[in-house]
Design an enzyme around this catalytic site. Structure first.
Site, PDB file in Angstrom:
ATOM      1  N   ARG A 162      64.265 -12.878 -19.638  1.00  0.00           N
ATOM      2  CA  ARG A 162      64.146 -14.344 -19.746  1.00  0.00           C
ATOM      3  C   ARG A 162      63.061 -14.884 -18.818  1.00  0.00           C
ATOM      4  NH1 ARG A 162      69.431 -13.422 -18.664  1.00  0.00           N
ATOM      5  NH2 ARG A 162      70.857 -13.545 -20.419  1.00  0.00           N
ATOM      6  N   ILE A 163      63.158 -14.494 -17.534  1.00  0.00           N
ATOM      7  CA  ILE A 163      62.221 -15.070 -16.552  1.00  0.00           C
ATOM      8  C   ILE A 163      60.831 -14.452 -16.710  1.00  0.00           C
ATOM      9  CG2 ILE A 163      61.793 -15.427 -14.093  1.00  0.00           C
ATOM     10  CD1 ILE A 163      64.854 -15.368 -13.666  1.00  0.00           C
ATOM     11  N   ASP A 182      58.749  -2.952 -19.635  1.00  0.00           N
ATOM     12  CA  ASP A 182      60.200  -3.111 -19.768  1.00  0.00           C
ATOM     13  C   ASP A 182      60.704  -1.928 -20.587  1.00  0.00           C
ATOM     14  OD1 ASP A 182      62.190  -5.963 -19.785  1.00  0.00           O
ATOM     15  OD2 ASP A 182      62.881  -4.096 -20.701  1.00  0.00           O
ATOM     16  N   ARG A 240      65.059  -9.437  -6.402  1.00  0.00           N
ATOM     17  CA  ARG A 240      66.003  -9.001  -5.370  1.00  0.00           C
ATOM     18  C   ARG A 240      65.238  -8.155  -4.357  1.00  0.00           C
ATOM     19  NH1 ARG A 240      68.610 -12.475  -6.918  1.00  0.00           N
ATOM     20  NH2 ARG A 240      70.740 -12.532  -7.715  1.00  0.00           N
ATOM     21  N   ASP A 264      60.255 -14.034  -2.202  1.00  0.00           N
ATOM     22  CA  ASP A 264      61.345 -15.019  -2.065  1.00  0.00           C
ATOM     23  C   ASP A 264      62.620 -14.320  -1.620  1.00  0.00           C
ATOM     24  OD1 ASP A 264      62.508 -17.688  -2.441  1.00  0.00           O
ATOM     25  OD2 ASP A 264      63.628 -16.764  -4.089  1.00  0.00           O
ATOM     26  N   GLU A 269      67.352  -9.694   4.061  1.00  0.00           N
ATOM     27  CA  GLU A 269      67.605 -11.131   4.225  1.00  0.00           C
ATOM     28  C   GLU A 269      69.039 -11.384   4.692  1.00  0.00           C
ATOM     29  OE1 GLU A 269      66.704 -12.113  -0.003  1.00  0.00           O
ATOM     30  OE2 GLU A 269      68.676 -13.081  -0.035  1.00  0.00           O
ATOM     31  N   HIS A 287      64.773 -17.269  -0.335  1.00  0.00           N
ATOM     32  CA  HIS A 287      65.632 -17.120  -1.520  1.00  0.00           C
ATOM     33  C   HIS A 287      65.985 -18.487  -2.120  1.00  0.00           C
ATOM     34  CE1 HIS A 287      68.595 -14.189  -3.598  1.00  0.00           C
ATOM     35  NE2 HIS A 287      68.180 -15.125  -4.433  1.00  0.00           N
TER      36      HIS A 287
HETATM   37  P1  NAD Z   1      67.030 -10.623 -17.788  1.00  0.00           P
HETATM   38  O1  NAD Z   1      68.246  -9.774 -17.851  1.00  0.00           O
HETATM   39  O2  NAD Z   1      66.808 -11.647 -18.846  1.00  0.00           O
HETATM   40  O3  NAD Z   1      65.728  -9.690 -17.748  1.00  0.00           O
HETATM   41  C1  NAD Z   1      65.610  -8.543 -16.950  1.00  0.00           C
HETATM   42  C2  NAD Z   1      64.697  -7.580 -17.697  1.00  0.00           C
HETATM   43  O4  NAD Z   1      64.439  -6.466 -16.826  1.00  0.00           O
HETATM   44  C3  NAD Z   1      65.331  -7.021 -18.976  1.00  0.00           C
HETATM   45  O5  NAD Z   1      64.457  -7.238 -20.080  1.00  0.00           O
HETATM   46  C4  NAD Z   1      65.491  -5.536 -18.675  1.00  0.00           C
HETATM   47  O6  NAD Z   1      65.314  -4.708 -19.815  1.00  0.00           O
HETATM   48  C5  NAD Z   1      64.371  -5.337 -17.662  1.00  0.00           C
HETATM   49  N1  NAD Z   1      64.496  -4.110 -16.875  1.00  0.00           N
HETATM   50  C6  NAD Z   1      65.613  -3.467 -16.479  1.00  0.00           C
HETATM   51  N2  NAD Z   1      65.278  -2.337 -15.791  1.00  0.00           N
HETATM   52  C7  NAD Z   1      63.921  -2.303 -15.763  1.00  0.00           C
HETATM   53  C8  NAD Z   1      62.974  -1.389 -15.210  1.00  0.00           C
HETATM   54  N3  NAD Z   1      63.358  -0.292 -14.565  1.00  0.00           N
HETATM   55  N4  NAD Z   1      61.668  -1.648 -15.368  1.00  0.00           N
HETATM   56  C9  NAD Z   1      61.252  -2.753 -16.039  1.00  0.00           C
HETATM   57  N5  NAD Z   1      62.106  -3.650 -16.595  1.00  0.00           N
HETATM   58  C10 NAD Z   1      63.420  -3.424 -16.442  1.00  0.00           C
HETATM   59  O7  NAD Z   1      67.058 -11.278 -16.340  1.00  0.00           O
HETATM   60  P2  NAD Z   1      66.283 -12.593 -15.872  1.00  0.00           P
HETATM   61  O8  NAD Z   1      67.131 -13.793 -16.139  1.00  0.00           O
HETATM   62  O9  NAD Z   1      64.897 -12.552 -16.381  1.00  0.00           O
HETATM   63  O10 NAD Z   1      66.304 -12.378 -14.282  1.00  0.00           O
HETATM   64  C11 NAD Z   1      65.589 -11.316 -13.669  1.00  0.00           C
HETATM   65  C12 NAD Z   1      66.029 -11.166 -12.235  1.00  0.00           C
HETATM   66  O11 NAD Z   1      65.642 -12.310 -11.489  1.00  0.00           O
HETATM   67  C13 NAD Z   1      67.558 -11.142 -12.028  1.00  0.00           C
HETATM   68  O12 NAD Z   1      68.074  -9.844 -12.230  1.00  0.00           O
HETATM   69  C14 NAD Z   1      67.723 -11.584 -10.595  1.00  0.00           C
HETATM   70  O13 NAD Z   1      67.721 -10.467  -9.749  1.00  0.00           O
HETATM   71  C15 NAD Z   1      66.459 -12.386 -10.332  1.00  0.00           C
HETATM   72  N6  NAD Z   1      66.738 -13.788 -10.022  1.00  0.00           N
HETATM   73  C16 NAD Z   1      66.323 -14.258  -8.823  1.00  0.00           C
HETATM   74  C17 NAD Z   1      66.544 -15.586  -8.493  1.00  0.00           C
HETATM   75  C18 NAD Z   1      66.066 -16.166  -7.171  1.00  0.00           C
HETATM   76  O14 NAD Z   1      66.494 -17.262  -6.789  1.00  0.00           O
HETATM   77  N7  NAD Z   1      65.162 -15.510  -6.456  1.00  0.00           N
HETATM   78  C19 NAD Z   1      67.245 -16.423  -9.382  1.00  0.00           C
HETATM   79  C20 NAD Z   1      67.653 -15.902 -10.615  1.00  0.00           C
HETATM   80  C21 NAD Z   1      67.386 -14.579 -10.933  1.00  0.00           C
END
Ligand code: NAD
Length: 330
Positions: A162-163, A182, A240, A264, A269, A287
């Site tokens: 998503r992100i 991915d 993370r 971030d 942390e 964060h």
């Molecule tokens: P998501 O589940 O929609 O997407 C994660 C993607 O990573 C998936 O498409 C998955 O297939 C891929 N993936 C898994 N293992 C992988 C690898 N070894 N190599 C490459 N890609 C791989 O998640 P999202 O909503 O996009 O969020 C991503 C991450 O952002 C979360 O897991 C979380 O840790 C982080 N996050 C951080 C904050 C913050 O405040 N800093 C806030 C929200 C989320």
């Protein structure tokens, strides 16, 4: 079979914002009662005592531990709803075995986190943080500028979920070439070239991490991967801290192989290693990538709405488990 709907008690275990007004408004408008614990996350034992005292039909939790004991205390408990994404503070297996839904809000901050990543890229290409520090220190030296044109750079996105997709769309609008890696690539990703991790690291000026932390992604960026990166590049981590070997990054910054590291999140942390603070190329935020007034309000409303749905004997919008007896086979 779904039990009939009736007014219930909802326990909010903790909250990372000043009050419980958003949760209270959603829960009370649906005819339920909200009981709120201390704002700061209490210990598992304190939460167990609160559960034993109030015997809630639903639990809303931010960071406080919702243990197997807490979940097992009330036979009528129907849902534990997380105010966030991760579930590591909830005994999910116990909830599943006891027929209790566990939910999260997986997508409330997609715009915020992708904006944060893009902001870090722009801060690096335009020298925003470095020059701000210099001007404040009394140095007005435009001749020292070694800045970059973002539209000529290649940005590699690790994790195209998503992100990652939102960041790709936004950086694409700046004219950058976008690579992504991915293990589950989408069928089509217009304007994005899907490649392996090593190729992405070797070809990108900017590498952005948008992967979840799992045993398989721990230190996905270490000394070997940093060595694959182009000299003088930027690493962005808004996912993370454990994804990155911080010591290896500090060494790469010291040697000049890496020009910038924008984090971030840190594996240590809230502790920030002094060696990292010493690096002018390090740009650090505490964060907060998820945070905006809009995202936090959306998070609180949507988590409370999951509770209302389940207490009305409906399926939740974002189930994270398949509770025994729910008939859910997703
Ligand atoms: P998501 O589940 O929609 O997407 C994660 C993607 O990573 C998936 O498409 C998955 O297939 C891929 N993936 C898994 N293992 C992988 C690898 N070894 N190599 C490459 N890609 C791989 O998640 P999202 O909503 O996009 O969020 C991503 C991450 O952002 C979360 O897991 C979380 O840790 C982080 N996050 C951080 C904050 C913050 O405040 N800093 C806030 C929200 C989320």
């Amino acid at each position: 079979m779904n039990p009939p709907s009736r007014p219930g008690t909802v326990l909010l275990t903790d909250h990372a914002w000043p009050d419980d007004s958003v949760e209270r408004s959603v829960i009370e408008q649906a005819g339920h009662t909200l009981v709120t614990g201390p704002a700061e996350p209490a210990s598992a034992e304190v939460i167990e005592e609160l559960v034993a005292e109030h015997r809630p039909d639903a639990i809303l939790t931010c960071w406080a531990p919702v243990s197997a004991t807490a979940i097992g205390t009330v036979p009528d408990l129907r849902i534990v709803a997380r105010l966030g994404v991760g579930l590591d503070n909830i005994a999910v297996d116990t909830a599943t075995a006891r027929g209790v839904w566990v939910t999260n809000v997986p997508d409330y901050c997609v715009e915020e986190v992708s904006d944060h990543a893009v902001g870090m890229v722009l801060a690096w290409t335009r020298g925003l943080a470095v020059f701000d520090r210099e001007v404040r220190a009394g140095h007005w030296n435009p001749a020292s500028a070694r800045l970059r044109r973002l539209s000529t750079l290649t940005c590699g996105i690790v994790g195209f979920g998503r992100i990652g997709r939102a960041t790709a769309r936004k950086l694409g609008a700046f004219g950058s070439r976008i690579l992504a890696h991915d293990p589950y690539p989408p069928r089509d990703a217009p304007g994005v070239e899907m490649v392996g991790l090593e190729e992405l690291l070797r070809r990108s000026d900017v590498v952005i991490l948008h992967v979840p932390l799992t045993p398989g992604t721990h230190h996905i960026i270490g000394a070997e991967q940093l060595a694959w990166m182009r000299p003088g590049g930027l690493l962005v981590n808004v996912s993370r801290g454990g994804l990155v070997d911080t010591d290896a990054v500090t060494k790469a910054l010291e040697s000049g192989h890496l020009d910038g590291a924008a984090f971030d999140v840190l594996e240590s942390e809230p502790h920030v290693p002094a060696e990292l603070l010493d690096q002018p190329g390090a740009l650090l935020t505490p964060h907060v990538a998820f945070s905006s007034d809009a995202s936090v309000t959306e998070l609180r409303r949507r988590a409370a709405e999951e509770v209302v749905r389940v207490l009305a004997a409906e399926a939740p919008a974002h189930p994270c488990n398949h509770p025994a007896g729910s008939g859910d086979r997703r």
